[in-house]
Design a protein around this motif. Structure first.
Motif, PDB file in Angstrom:
ATOM      1  N   LYS A 254       0.780  -1.140   0.086  1.00 51.18           N
ATOM      2  CA  LYS A 254       0.218  -0.076  -0.015  1.00 51.18           C
ATOM      3  C   LYS A 254       0.897   1.405  -0.091  1.00 51.18           C
ATOM      4  CE  LYS A 254      -3.998   2.153   2.161  1.00 51.18           C
ATOM      5  NZ  LYS A 254      -5.107   1.998   3.069  1.00 51.18           N
ATOM      6  N   ALA A 255       1.925   1.300   0.860  1.00 50.93           N
ATOM      7  CA  ALA A 255       2.724   2.420   0.845  1.00 50.93           C
ATOM      8  C   ALA A 255       3.337   2.725  -0.709  1.00 50.93           C
ATOM      9  CB  ALA A 255       3.787   2.138   1.687  1.00 50.93           C
ATOM     10  N   MET A 257       2.287   2.016  -3.388  1.00 45.44           N
ATOM     11  CA  MET A 257       1.104   2.489  -4.517  1.00 45.44           C
ATOM     12  C   MET A 257       0.794   3.952  -4.185  1.00 45.44           C
ATOM     13  SD  MET A 257       0.396   0.303  -6.690  1.00 45.44           S
ATOM     14  CE  MET A 257       2.263   0.346  -6.819  1.00 45.44           C
ATOM     15  N   GLN A 258       0.913   4.350  -2.745  1.00 49.52           N
ATOM     16  CA  GLN A 258       0.859   5.488  -2.256  1.00 49.52           C
ATOM     17  C   GLN A 258       1.906   6.665  -2.637  1.00 49.52           C
ATOM     18  OE1 GLN A 258      -0.322   5.220   1.597  1.00 49.52           O
ATOM     19  NE2 GLN A 258      -2.494   4.590   1.177  1.00 49.52           N
ATOM     20  N   GLY A 259       2.905   6.321  -3.557  1.00 49.84           N
ATOM     21  CA  GLY A 259       4.022   7.062  -3.858  1.00 49.84           C
ATOM     22  C   GLY A 259       5.116   6.932  -2.701  1.00 49.84           C
ATOM     23  N   LYS A 260       5.101   6.235  -1.622  1.00 52.05           N
ATOM     24  CA  LYS A 260       6.006   6.199  -0.686  1.00 52.05           C
ATOM     25  C   LYS A 260       7.139   5.235  -1.020  1.00 52.05           C
ATOM     26  CE  LYS A 260       2.559   7.228   2.745  1.00 52.05           C
ATOM     27  NZ  LYS A 260       1.689   6.789   3.985  1.00 52.05           N
ATOM     28  N   LEU A 304      -4.725  -0.632  -4.268  1.00 50.44           N
ATOM     29  CA  LEU A 304      -4.123   0.057  -3.128  1.00 50.44           C
ATOM     30  C   LEU A 304      -3.855   1.342  -2.913  1.00 50.44           C
ATOM     31  CD1 LEU A 304      -1.915  -3.247  -2.697  1.00 50.44           C
ATOM     32  CD2 LEU A 304      -4.102  -2.603  -1.462  1.00 50.44           C
ATOM     33  N   ALA A 305      -3.964   1.979  -4.010  1.00 49.60           N
ATOM     34  CA  ALA A 305      -3.558   3.428  -4.044  1.00 49.60           C
ATOM     35  C   ALA A 305      -4.411   4.516  -3.075  1.00 49.60           C
ATOM     36  CB  ALA A 305      -3.484   4.195  -5.335  1.00 49.60           C
TER      37      ALA A 305
END
Length: 305
Positions: A254-255, A257-260, A304-305
């Motif tokens: 998930k991280a 996919m959130q750009g982290k 997941l984003a």
């Protein structure tokens, strides 16, 4: 909201006479989706393995395009055609004396000279762009097109059989070729004939492998597109054949996919690109940075984003 459209890769056995774009059109209708692409054109005359991406599978096509390939082909010595294959009529013919001088030994020597790293001039009637326009379009418009040589790798060029029909003006040579991406097998036919002084072109071409995908994996496109479509090869399964993989947990996925960024000691390499997988789902293709840091470059697990 989840994407329920088809996602994955299909390996099909392209029939003779159908363009690669024509295959894409039929697959769109068969699977009921617009997002379909292919990983490397096969000429209309050719048959065999054509790899197609559906949905997010299209994001993998650039990687698949660059893999090695295997072909079965028949090279006809004794004449040349404008397209270097049987899609056009022969327009140049060898002298009978020159064709009579061709032997198994000379053919083997000619094949050997075209094995390994070679500088190959692609066929003029090809999809290569010249100043923004396809080379084949320029040729059909009456232009003289001279393409630059490219370095390609012919890792295997095996003679499977030879049939001499000198009285009829030709010698047919069946071959199997393992080669790098960007190789034109019809240019091999042209150059083999040219080096022997008798001209040459392809009369048959069948692609039997693209990277990890072989002809045994290929499906035949039915005439009746209402026939139930087969399951696609999953994105994760395909991606693992293209790049090293690293497994992450749900939180790390998930991280990403959130750009982290995610730091891990599970990466199989210290730099370059890796496939990131979570619970057999392809999460992303990520860049490996110093210290085991992963940064997503191409996202696949969009839910997941």
């Amino acid at each position: 909201m989840s994407d329920t459209s088809p996602q994955g890769v299909l390996v099909c056995d392209k029939p003779q006479g159908l363009t690669s774009h024509g295959v894409v059109s039929r697959i769109r209708r068969w699977y009921g989706t617009r997002k379909v692409g292919h990983a490397g054109t096969l000429d209309p005359m050719a048959t065999g393995v054509l790899v197609l991406g559906l949905g997010r599978g299209t994001k993998l096509l650039g990687y698949i395009t660059g893999v090695s390939k295997t072909y079965l082909a028949t090279i006809r010595l004794g004449s040349a055609t404008p397209t270097d294959d049987a899609d056009s009529e022969p327009d140049l013919f060898a002298e009978a004396s020159a064709l009579s001088a061709v032997t198994d030994t000379r053919i083997a020597q000619g094949v050997s000279a075209l094995t390994g790293p070679i500088d190959q001039v692609p066929s003029a009637v090809s999809a290569i762009k010249v100043n923004g326009q396809r080379s084949y379009a320029r040729v059909r418009a009456g232009e003289e097109v001279e393409l630059k040589a490219r370095r390609v790798e012919i890792s295997r060029f095996s003679i499977l059989g030879t049939r001499y029909s000198v009285s009829e003006g030709h010698i047919d040579v069946d071959v199997e070729v393992d080669c790098s991406s960007g190789t034109y097998v019809r240019a091999l036919a042209r150059d083999l004939g040219g080096n022997l002084g008798v001209y040459g072109h392809l009369t048959a071409l069948r692609r039997t492998r693209v990277g990890a995908f072989g002809i045994d994996d290929a499906v035949t496109i039915p005439e009746d597109l209402d026939t139930a479509a087969p399951a696609l090869t999953s994105l994760a399964e395909v991606a693992r054949t293209l790049l090293p993989s690293v497994h992450v947990d749900a939180g790390e996925a998930k991280a990403l996919m959130q750009g982290k960024t995610v730091t891990t000691d599970r990466s199989p390499q210290e730099s370059g690109e890796v496939v990131v997988i979570c619970d057999e789902e392809l999460v992303s293709i990520a860049e490996v940075r110093a210290g085991g840091v992963l940064k997503s470059q191409t996202a696949f697990a969009i839910d997941l984003a």
